[in-house]
Motif scaffolding. Structure first.
Motif, PDB file in Angstrom:
ATOM      1  N   THR A 187      20.472 -26.434 -52.973  1.00  0.00           N
ATOM      2  CA  THR A 187      19.886 -27.707 -53.172  1.00  0.00           C
ATOM      3  C   THR A 187      19.202 -28.225 -52.111  1.00  0.00           C
ATOM      4  O   THR A 187      18.153 -28.872 -52.309  1.00  0.00           O
ATOM      5  N   GLY A 188      19.867 -28.360 -50.718  1.00  0.00           N
ATOM      6  CA  GLY A 188      19.346 -29.086 -49.753  1.00  0.00           C
ATOM      7  C   GLY A 188      18.125 -28.356 -49.339  1.00  0.00           C
ATOM      8  O   GLY A 188      17.142 -28.867 -48.991  1.00  0.00           O
ATOM      9  N   GLY A 189      18.087 -26.909 -49.235  1.00  0.00           N
ATOM     10  CA  GLY A 189      17.064 -26.249 -48.770  1.00  0.00           C
ATOM     11  C   GLY A 189      15.713 -26.325 -49.493  1.00  0.00           C
ATOM     12  O   GLY A 189      14.723 -26.465 -49.010  1.00  0.00           O
ATOM     13  N   ALA A 190      16.054 -26.259 -50.945  1.00  0.00           N
ATOM     14  CA  ALA A 190      15.006 -26.659 -51.869  1.00  0.00           C
ATOM     15  C   ALA A 190      14.368 -28.102 -51.605  1.00  0.00           C
ATOM     16  O   ALA A 190      13.127 -28.215 -51.733  1.00  0.00           O
ATOM     17  N   PHE A 243      21.222 -24.711 -47.618  1.00  0.00           N
ATOM     18  CA  PHE A 243      22.402 -25.544 -47.378  1.00  0.00           C
ATOM     19  C   PHE A 243      22.467 -26.376 -48.793  1.00  0.00           C
ATOM     20  O   PHE A 243      21.443 -26.483 -49.364  1.00  0.00           O
ATOM     21  N   SER A 244      23.702 -26.903 -48.980  1.00  0.00           N
ATOM     22  CA  SER A 244      23.935 -27.776 -50.247  1.00  0.00           C
ATOM     23  C   SER A 244      23.503 -29.171 -49.603  1.00  0.00           C
ATOM     24  O   SER A 244      24.039 -29.718 -48.702  1.00  0.00           O
ATOM     25  N   PHE A 245      22.654 -29.590 -50.394  1.00  0.00           N
ATOM     26  CA  PHE A 245      22.397 -31.085 -50.172  1.00  0.00           C
ATOM     27  C   PHE A 245      23.752 -32.159 -50.287  1.00  0.00           C
ATOM     28  O   PHE A 245      23.819 -32.795 -49.555  1.00  0.00           O
ATOM     29  N   GLU A 246      24.488 -31.837 -51.277  1.00  0.00           N
ATOM     30  CA  GLU A 246      25.682 -32.825 -51.569  1.00  0.00           C
ATOM     31  C   GLU A 246      26.811 -32.600 -50.480  1.00  0.00           C
ATOM     32  O   GLU A 246      27.108 -33.478 -49.833  1.00  0.00           O
ATOM     33  N   GLN A 247      27.111 -31.256 -50.256  1.00  0.00           N
ATOM     34  CA  GLN A 247      27.991 -30.995 -49.389  1.00  0.00           C
ATOM     35  C   GLN A 247      27.801 -31.076 -47.703  1.00  0.00           C
ATOM     36  O   GLN A 247      28.426 -31.586 -47.026  1.00  0.00           O
TER      37      GLN A 247
END
Length: 243
Positions: free
Chosen positions: A89-92, A191-195
Motif C-alpha cells: 500500500t505504501g509503495g503504491a 512497504f505497508s503504508f499503515e504499518q
C-alpha cells in the motif's frame, strides 16, 4: 463551498484471501457486489460526491480493470497509474503521488467503502493544515483491526494500538494527505503504508483524525464479502435518495 480533493484508489491488490471467490486472475476491485463490480459502486459514490478527478493505481489484473472502465464507466473520467511489481500500500501511494503530481489527494483502499463525506474530509484537511488526515469509524470490537486514539479538540492523532478487544476508533482506509509530506521521507520501494509509515511517524508528523464515518465495510475476507452483498447496495442507494 469547499471543493473535493482528487481521489486516488489503490486497486492493485492481489485479493489473496478472496481467491476462492475471485479465482487467480480477477482483481479484488472487480469482485461482484449485488450483481455489480465493487469498483462500479466506488466510482458511482465518488461521482455522486463531486470528486473532480479519479486516479486508479492498478497492478494485479490491470487489464480487467482497464477493460471494465473503458466499457462500463461512460461519463466518468478516470486515469491510471500502473505498478509493474507489487509495491504494498505504501509503495503504491508513493508511486502514484510521484506520477500524478497533485499537491493534495484523498487516498482510498480499493476494497473498502463507507459513507464518508469527502467534501467534509477535504475541508478539514485544508483547515487543519495537517500532513495527513485519517478517516476513522467506531467498532464494538477492535481486535481485528487495531485502534487509534486522538485529542478530542484538535483531533491530533496520539497513538496507534495493537489489535485489542473492546470498543474503539479504527482506521477506515481513507486518507487526505499532502504529497510533499510523504514524498520527502526516505522510504523503500515496497512497504505497508499503515504499518511502516503511519505507525512510525505519529510523533514526527502532524496527523489528524476525521472520526465521522458511521457506515464502513471492507471486502477483504470471505465473511465480509458475503455481508457486503446487501450492505453496500443499501448504503449507496440510501445516499442516492438523500442526494
Amino acid at each position: 463551498m469547499s471543493e473535493v480533493l482528487p481521489c486516488l484508489i489503490l486497486a492493485g491488490g492481489l485479493g489473496t484471501r478472496l481467491r476462492s471467490v475471485l479465482g487467480d486472475e480477477m482483481p479484488k476491485a472487480l469482485a461482484s457486489i449485488g450483481g455489480r463490480p465493487f469498483l462500479s459502486w466506488m466510482l458511482h459514490g465518488l461521482v455522486q460526491q463531486g470528486v473532480p478527478e479519479i486516479v486508479l493505481a492498478i497492478g494485479h489484473g490491470q487489464r480487467h480493470i482497464r477493460d471494465f472502465v473503458a466499457t462500463s464507466c461512460g461519463g466518468i473520467e478516470v486515469s491510471f497509474v500502473e505498478e509493474h511489481e507489487p509495491l504494498g500500500t505504501g509503495g503504491a501511494i508513493v508511486h502514484a503521488l510521484r506520477s500524478h503530481g497533485a499537491p493534495d489527494m484523498i487516498v482510498m483502499n480499493g476494497d473498502t467503502i463507507s459513507n464518508l463525506d469527502l467534501r467534509g474530509l477535504s475541508a478539514f484537511h485544508r483547515s487543519s493544515k495537517a500532513d495527513l488526515v485519517i478517516a476513522a469509524t467506531t467498532v464494538a470490537d477492535g481486535s481485528r483491526y487495531g485502534t487509534l486514539t486522538f485529542d478530542a479538540q484538535t483531533r491530533r492523532l496520539c497513538a496507534f494500538h495493537e489489535k485489542r478487544e473492546g470498543h474503539g476508533f479504527i482506521n477506515a482506509g481513507t486518507y487526505a494527505l499532502k504529497a510533499a509530506s510523504v514524498l520527502e521521507c526516505e522510504l523503500p520501494n515496497r512497504f505497508s503504508f499503515e504499518q511502516d509509515f503511519l505507525a512510525k511517524r505519529v510523533a514526527s508528523m502532524d496527523m489528524r483524525v476525521f472520526p465521522d464515518v458511521t457506515e464502513f465495510i471492507d471486502i477483504g475476507i470471505p465473511q465480509d464479502y458475503a455481508r457486503a452483498q446487501t450492505v453496500i447496495p443499501q448504503m449507496l442507494e440510501a445516499n442516492d435518495r438523500e442526494a
